[in-house]
Design a protein around this motif. Sequence first.
Motif, short mmCIF file in Angstrom:
data_model
loop_
_atom_site.label_atom_id
_atom_site.label_comp_id
_atom_site.label_asym_id
_atom_site.label_seq_id
_atom_site.Cartn_x
_atom_site.Cartn_y
_atom_site.Cartn_z
N GLN A 85 16.17 10.27 4.21
CA GLN A 85 16.30 8.84 3.88
C GLN A 85 15.04 8.09 4.27
N GLU A 86 14.51 8.40 5.48
CA GLU A 86 13.29 7.74 5.94
C GLU A 86 12.11 8.06 5.02
N ILE A 87 12.01 9.35 4.63
CA ILE A 87 10.92 9.78 3.74
C ILE A 87 11.04 9.08 2.39
N LEU A 88 12.28 9.04 1.85
CA LEU A 88 12.48 8.37 0.56
C LEU A 88 12.12 6.89 0.64
N ALA A 89 12.51 6.26 1.76
CA ALA A 89 12.19 4.84 1.94
C ALA A 89 10.67 4.65 2.00
N ALA A 90 10.00 5.55 2.74
CA ALA A 90 8.53 5.46 2.85
C ALA A 90 7.88 5.66 1.49
N GLU A 91 8.37 6.67 0.72
CA GLU A 91 7.82 6.93 -0.61
C GLU A 91 8.01 5.71 -1.53
N LYS A 92 9.20 5.10 -1.41
CA LYS A 92 9.49 3.92 -2.23
C LYS A 92 8.52 2.79 -1.89
N GLU A 93 8.29 2.62 -0.58
CA GLU A 93 7.37 1.57 -0.12
C GLU A 93 5.96 1.82 -0.64
N VAL A 94 5.51 3.09 -0.57
CA VAL A 94 4.17 3.44 -1.05
C VAL A 94 4.08 3.19 -2.56
N ALA A 95 5.13 3.61 -3.30
CA ALA A 95 5.14 3.40 -4.75
C ALA A 95 5.06 1.91 -5.08
N GLN A 96 5.83 1.09 -4.32
CA GLN A 96 5.81 -0.37 -4.55
C GLN A 96 4.43 -0.93 -4.26
N SER A 97 3.81 -0.44 -3.17
CA SER A 97 2.46 -0.90 -2.81
C SER A 97 1.47 -0.57 -3.93
N LEU A 98 1.60 0.65 -4.50
CA LEU A 98 0.72 1.05 -5.60
C LEU A 98 0.92 0.14 -6.81
N LEU A 99 2.20 -0.13 -7.12
CA LEU A 99 2.49 -1.02 -8.25
C LEU A 99 1.89 -2.41 -8.01
N ASP A 100 2.05 -2.91 -6.77
CA ASP A 100 1.50 -4.23 -6.44
C ASP A 100 -0.03 -4.21 -6.59
N ALA A 101 -0.66 -3.13 -6.09
CA ALA A 101 -2.12 -3.02 -6.17
C ALA A 101 -2.57 -2.99 -7.63
N LYS A 102 -1.83 -2.22 -8.47
CA LYS A 102 -2.18 -2.16 -9.90
C LYS A 102 -2.05 -3.53 -10.54
N GLU A 103 -0.95 -4.23 -10.19
CA GLU A 103 -0.71 -5.56 -10.74
C GLU A 103 -1.84 -6.52 -10.34
N GLN A 104 -2.23 -6.45 -9.05
CA GLN A 104 -3.32 -7.31 -8.57
C GLN A 104 -4.63 -6.97 -9.28
N ALA A 105 -4.88 -5.66 -9.45
CA ALA A 105 -6.10 -5.23 -10.15
C ALA A 105 -6.09 -5.75 -11.59
N HIS A 106 -4.92 -5.65 -12.22
CA HIS A 106 -4.78 -6.14 -13.60
C HIS A 106 -5.05 -7.65 -13.66
N GLN A 107 -4.43 -8.40 -12.71
CA GLN A 107 -4.64 -9.84 -12.67
C GLN A 107 -6.11 -10.16 -12.40
N GLY A 108 -6.71 -9.38 -11.46
CA GLY A 108 -8.12 -9.58 -11.15
C GLY A 108 -8.99 -9.35 -12.38
N GLY A 109 -8.65 -8.30 -13.15
CA GLY A 109 -9.40 -8.01 -14.38
C GLY A 109 -9.27 -9.13 -15.39
N ALA A 110 -8.05 -9.67 -15.52
CA ALA A 110 -7.82 -10.77 -16.45
C ALA A 110 -8.61 -12.00 -16.01
#
Length: 143
Positions: free
Chosen positions: A59-84
């Motif tokens: 459960q802890e590993i899954l939660a950590a993986e979910k958090e990392v995935a969300q962080s990656l999505l946020d970073a991609k979104e920010q990069a996309h916004q930065g590019g725009a």
Amino acid sequence: MGPRVVMAAFRDMEEVSQGLLSLLGANRAEAQQRRLLGRHEQVVERLLETQDSVEQRLQEILAAEKEVAQSLLDAKEQAHQGGAELQQLEAELQKAGEEDTRLKTSLLQLTRELGELKETEASLERQEREVDEDTTVTIPSAV
């Protein structure tokens, strides 16, 4: 007591001994069985505890993986916004450059027109002086 009786008694004793031995064996087997059952229960308890621990870790590993995935999505979104935003800034910069070029062209044209106006003014002043001179010369001679 005859030998037959003694032999029969020995046989009876042997039978009883065998019975006792088998009974003892059965009791020993039962005790061993109880020990094994107890040991089995301990092993099962430890396995269940381990399973709980493993599930918790998963459960802890899954939660950590979910958090990392969300962080990656946020970073991609920010990069996309930065590019725009960067594209928007580049477009504004280009527009400002074009406006600057237009203003410089306009300024050059106004400078030329101003020069022409100064020349025209100077020419008019010359003509006025010439007229004044002519008038000054002509009037006294007429008098």
